[in-house]
Design a protein around this motif. Structure first.
Motif, PDB file in Angstrom:
ATOM      1  N   LYS A  35     -46.593 -31.616   4.489  1.00  0.00           N
ATOM      2  CA  LYS A  35     -45.583 -32.168   5.400  1.00  0.00           C
ATOM      3  C   LYS A  35     -46.115 -33.418   6.116  1.00  0.00           C
ATOM      4  N   ILE A  36     -47.390 -33.358   6.518  1.00  0.00           N
ATOM      5  CA  ILE A  36     -47.985 -34.514   7.189  1.00  0.00           C
ATOM      6  C   ILE A  36     -48.051 -35.705   6.234  1.00  0.00           C
ATOM      7  N   LEU A  90     -60.333 -34.863   5.534  1.00  0.00           N
ATOM      8  CA  LEU A  90     -60.271 -35.587   6.790  1.00  0.00           C
ATOM      9  C   LEU A  90     -60.225 -34.614   7.963  1.00  0.00           C
ATOM     10  N   ALA A  91     -59.391 -33.600   7.847  1.00  0.00           N
ATOM     11  CA  ALA A  91     -59.259 -32.602   8.917  1.00  0.00           C
ATOM     12  C   ALA A  91     -60.576 -31.864   9.136  1.00  0.00           C
ATOM     13  N   GLU A  92     -61.270 -31.536   8.050  1.00  0.00           N
ATOM     14  CA  GLU A  92     -62.570 -30.861   8.171  1.00  0.00           C
ATOM     15  C   GLU A  92     -63.587 -31.765   8.856  1.00  0.00           C
ATOM     16  N   PHE A  93     -63.588 -33.032   8.474  1.00  0.00           N
ATOM     17  CA  PHE A  93     -64.537 -33.985   9.063  1.00  0.00           C
ATOM     18  C   PHE A  93     -64.302 -34.126  10.561  1.00  0.00           C
ATOM     19  N   MET A  94     -63.037 -34.094  10.986  1.00  0.00           N
ATOM     20  CA  MET A  94     -62.706 -34.259  12.399  1.00  0.00           C
ATOM     21  C   MET A  94     -62.894 -32.975  13.189  1.00  0.00           C
ATOM     22  N   GLY A  95     -63.217 -31.895  12.497  1.00  0.00           N
ATOM     23  CA  GLY A  95     -63.458 -30.629  13.187  1.00  0.00           C
ATOM     24  C   GLY A  95     -62.206 -29.836  13.471  1.00  0.00           C
ATOM     25  N   SER A 154     -51.742 -43.097  10.969  1.00  0.00           N
ATOM     26  CA  SER A 154     -50.675 -42.096  10.938  1.00  0.00           C
ATOM     27  C   SER A 154     -51.205 -40.727  10.539  1.00  0.00           C
ATOM     28  N   LEU A 155     -51.989 -40.702   9.472  1.00  0.00           N
ATOM     29  CA  LEU A 155     -52.516 -39.431   8.975  1.00  0.00           C
ATOM     30  C   LEU A 155     -53.426 -38.751   9.995  1.00  0.00           C
ATOM     31  N   THR A 156     -54.325 -39.522  10.588  1.00  0.00           N
ATOM     32  CA  THR A 156     -55.267 -38.907  11.536  1.00  0.00           C
ATOM     33  C   THR A 156     -54.549 -38.473  12.809  1.00  0.00           C
ATOM     34  N   PHE A 157     -53.642 -39.311  13.309  1.00  0.00           N
ATOM     35  CA  PHE A 157     -52.906 -38.941  14.519  1.00  0.00           C
ATOM     36  C   PHE A 157     -52.084 -37.675  14.282  1.00  0.00           C
ATOM     37  N   ALA A 158     -51.366 -37.630  13.168  1.00  0.00           N
ATOM     38  CA  ALA A 158     -50.529 -36.468  12.873  1.00  0.00           C
ATOM     39  C   ALA A 158     -51.370 -35.207  12.695  1.00  0.00           C
ATOM     40  N   THR A 159     -52.542 -35.352  12.122  1.00  0.00           N
ATOM     41  CA  THR A 159     -53.409 -34.197  11.890  1.00  0.00           C
ATOM     42  C   THR A 159     -53.981 -33.669  13.203  1.00  0.00           C
ATOM     43  N   ILE A 160     -54.480 -34.560  14.045  1.00  0.00           N
ATOM     44  CA  ILE A 160     -55.090 -34.143  15.309  1.00  0.00           C
ATOM     45  C   ILE A 160     -54.066 -33.556  16.278  1.00  0.00           C
ATOM     46  N   ASP A 185     -65.307 -39.120  20.672  1.00  0.00           N
ATOM     47  CA  ASP A 185     -64.459 -40.186  20.124  1.00  0.00           C
ATOM     48  C   ASP A 185     -64.429 -40.141  18.601  1.00  0.00           C
ATOM     49  N   ILE A 186     -63.317 -40.559  18.063  1.00  0.00           N
ATOM     50  CA  ILE A 186     -63.167 -40.742  16.614  1.00  0.00           C
ATOM     51  C   ILE A 186     -62.671 -42.168  16.397  1.00  0.00           C
ATOM     52  N   MET A 187     -63.448 -42.944  15.700  1.00  0.00           N
ATOM     53  CA  MET A 187     -63.142 -44.355  15.510  1.00  0.00           C
ATOM     54  C   MET A 187     -62.640 -44.589  14.080  1.00  0.00           C
ATOM     55  N   LEU A 188     -61.495 -45.223  13.979  1.00  0.00           N
ATOM     56  CA  LEU A 188     -60.928 -45.566  12.677  1.00  0.00           C
ATOM     57  C   LEU A 188     -61.241 -47.034  12.392  1.00  0.00           C
ATOM     58  N   CYS A 189     -61.957 -47.299  11.350  1.00  0.00           N
ATOM     59  CA  CYS A 189     -62.427 -48.653  11.055  1.00  0.00           C
ATOM     60  C   CYS A 189     -61.833 -49.142   9.735  1.00  0.00           C
TER      61      CYS A 189
END
Length: 611
Positions: free
Chosen positions: A211-212, A191-196, A62-68, A46-50
């Motif tokens: 673009k994102i 952010l992308a690196e942190f999420m793997g 938006s940023l995290t969803f688009a990246t993943i 899980d990845i939790m956005l707080c």
């Protein structure tokens, strides 16, 4: 159970806010929170956005969803084009889930000033959409400052996530809206690196991150048809028009709504001590960033005081700054702001309060010698080799950050802070307060001479007496206006007579032994009959007399706060004459009359006399 919780103003919206586990929530959110605190089962992936409300939540989603999902969608097929961010990444507590600390956490915070303004406007827009009367800005501001806001207090919300970040740095990413706004592409890569799922070299060459960022920008998202005409949670409770969530998305937009005084209040009173506390905490965990934290702190402090009125510091290098009605120098101002939020008083504490040059060192000596008389006598007391300000430390200079390093066996602390500045823990704990004041004429003359002597020790030009006199009469002096300072403590003494002792330097000087005996009783350590027969009170009075203290070698050649920059001062500067009515050697009859008239005017109908 709801009926037992404290209720608060929901900023004019229907229903109340309820305080639960230290935070304020509306009933719908609170019901879901209570329902699932024990039930939600997180998965390791899980990845939790707080985030607190109105701190960049939709942007982060938006940023995290688009990246993943970038390998599944591009900027022409992403669900963000036809769903608003809160529908794409749902709120845990609205889907019968709540936020425990999980595997990957990202927290986003924002400047409290912009957070408040954004929160106020969304409440206003929502109220209008429901044909109800919006709350006034001033009322909302007071509630926000008091911590009564959705998921508030905001500062406690931020600090909770900050502490978690320090405890779990490998699983926690802490973002600041303002920093992300400056270089969003850089932070998106982090952010992308942190999420793997870091961006590959090929992706970076194709400018996928850029673009994102463009797709998730406020300008793009807010202009999508779904966010202009759609509704979030349509047909459900908490239904809201999507457009209400999108206003400006600008850093510093608070300047269009807040007055300078409001801005200063938000920045200084609640946030600054927490902010510094976080820097201190981080330095404990990451020693290699200690210098960076110090630099950041100094930068922030300069920004804070730059918003405050400045006054003449009687010819000394630093200015005086007006904070909450009183004038302070930066070192004391910094300490006061820290102490207001962080100092934890104990019920057994004894706080010695005084304005500068009103008998502070004398009171410290007498109380210390009285409390420690069973441990020391007049030949072994630390007062023989330490000056009074080193024996009884100042709260705002020595214990504002952490009070755990105090000498627990000696419950004495001193402060020059006005009564309204005292940390709430001092009032709430019921500890004893001893205050000493002095005739304003002698106070002014003594203050003028210590400033003059200090200036000469620094090879600088002292201020002229007439100029200092005008400043003092106008209230521009260390911790001034002096009369407001005295009245604050006088009123407190009337409200809490059992916990408050109000002393006048002149009266103590007339019969010091009598007042010392009263002091000992107030402290809870009265002199026994045997001690009185042996003349112990008289010995303490003699030992703490101006004649004795000023002639001790430590007070003739030592230095207070040596090595602490401008705070360092020769001990002998603190000792001048110690006489009542010495003002007659410096003030003209006209000057004395003017001070007496101000005193009479300021203290009229109070029942207090200082002349």
């Amino acid at each position: 159970m709801i009926s037992t919780l404290p209720k608060g103003n929901n900023w004019g919206l229907s229903g109340h806010l309820y305080q639960y586990q230290g935070f304020w929530l509306t009933l719908p959110f609170l019901q879901r929170v209570m329902l699932v605190q024990q039930q939600f089962q997180a998965q390791p992936t899980d990845i939790m956005l707080c985030s607190a409300p109105r701190t960049g939540t939709a942007w982060l989603k938006s940023l995290t969803f688009a990246t993943i999902t970038r390998t599944s969608y591009d900027d022409s097929t992403t669900p963000l084009l036809f769903k608003m961010p809160h529908d794409v990444v749902p709120f845990m507590e609205l889907f019968k889930m709540i936020l425990p600390l999980l595997f990957f956490l990202r927290c986003l915070m924002m400047d409290p000033k912009d957070t408040f303004v954004s929160m106020y406007h969304i409440f206003t827009r929502y109220a209008k959409s429901q044909n109800t009367q919006p709350i006034e800005l001033d009322e909302a501001f007071e509630l926000f400052c008091e911590g009564v806001s959705w998921y508030g207090s905001y500062w406690d919300h931020v600090l909770g996530h900050w502490k978690a970040r320090l405890e779990h740095p490998d699983k926690f990413m802490f973002l600041k809206y303002e920093e992300m706004n400056e270089d969003t592409v850089l932070y998106l890569k982090k952010l992308a690196e942190f999420m793997g799922c870091p961006f590959s070299s090929e992706e970076q060459q194709k400018e996928v991150p850029e673009k994102i960022v463009k797709m998730c920008s406020f300008e793009n998202i807010s202009n999508l048809e779904v966010n202009k005409s759609g509704k979030h949670r349509e047909g459900q409770d908490l239904e809201t028009e999507n457009k209400i969530y999108f206003r400006k998305g600008k850093v510093g937009d608070w300047k269009n709504d807040l007055t300078p005084e409001m801005s200063t209040h938000l920045y200084i009173k609640p946030l600054f001590p927490y902010y510094l506390h976080s820097l201190i905490m981080e330095s404990h965990f990451d020693s290699h960033v200690e210098q960076d934290n110090e630099d950041e702190f100094q930068k922030s402090f300069k920004e804070i005081i730059s918003t405050l009125p400045k006054g003449n510091s009687w010819g000394l290098p630093d200015h005086l700054y007006q904070y909450q009605g009183f004038w302070l120098t930066p070192p004391f101002l910094q300490g006061v702001m820290l102490a207001q939020q962080q100092f934890e008083a104990q019920p057994t504490d004894i706080i010695l309060c005084s304005a500068p040059r009103t008998g502070t060192a004398w009171l410290k000596s007498l109380t210390f010698a009285t409390i420690t008389r069973t441990s020391y006598d007049d030949s072994t007391t630390p007062l023989l080799f330490k000056m009074p300000h080193d024996v009884v430390p100042f709260m705002e200079l020595d214990h504002a950050h952490f009070s755990a390093n105090r000498h627990l066996g000696i419950p004495l602390l001193a402060t020059h802070a006005p009564y309204s500045f005292l940390p709430t823990s001092i009032i709430d704990s019921g500890c004893k307060i001893i205050y000493i004041c002095r005739d304003p004429k002698d106070t002014f003359v003594s203050m003028y001479h210590i400033f003059t002597r200090y200036a000469k020790s620094q090879n600088t030009q002292p201020i002229e007496l007439d100029e200092a006199f005008e400043l003092f009469c106008e209230g521009v002096s260390w911790y001034g206006p002096y009369w407001d300072y005295v009245m604050g403590y006088w009123k407190a003494r009337l409200e809490h007579p059992d916990k408050f002792m109000f002393l006048k330097c002149e009266e103590m000087n007339e019969d010091t032994v009598l007042y010392l005996q009263n002091l000992a009783k107030f402290l809870g350590s009265p002199f026994s009959s045997e001690e009185q027969q042996k003349g112990v009170p008289e010995k303490i009075v003699k030992m703490c007399s101006f004649e004795n203290l000023s002639n001790l070698e430590v007070n003739k050649s030592g230095k207070h706060r040596e090595g602490q920059g401008n705070l360092g001062i020769e001990n002998k500067i603190y000792f001048r004459k110690g006489k009542v009515e010495d003002w007659k050697n410096d003030l003209t009859p006209k000057m004395a009359t003017r001070l007496d008239q101000i005193t009479q005017q300021k203290l009229s109908s109070s029942g207090l006399s200082l002349n």
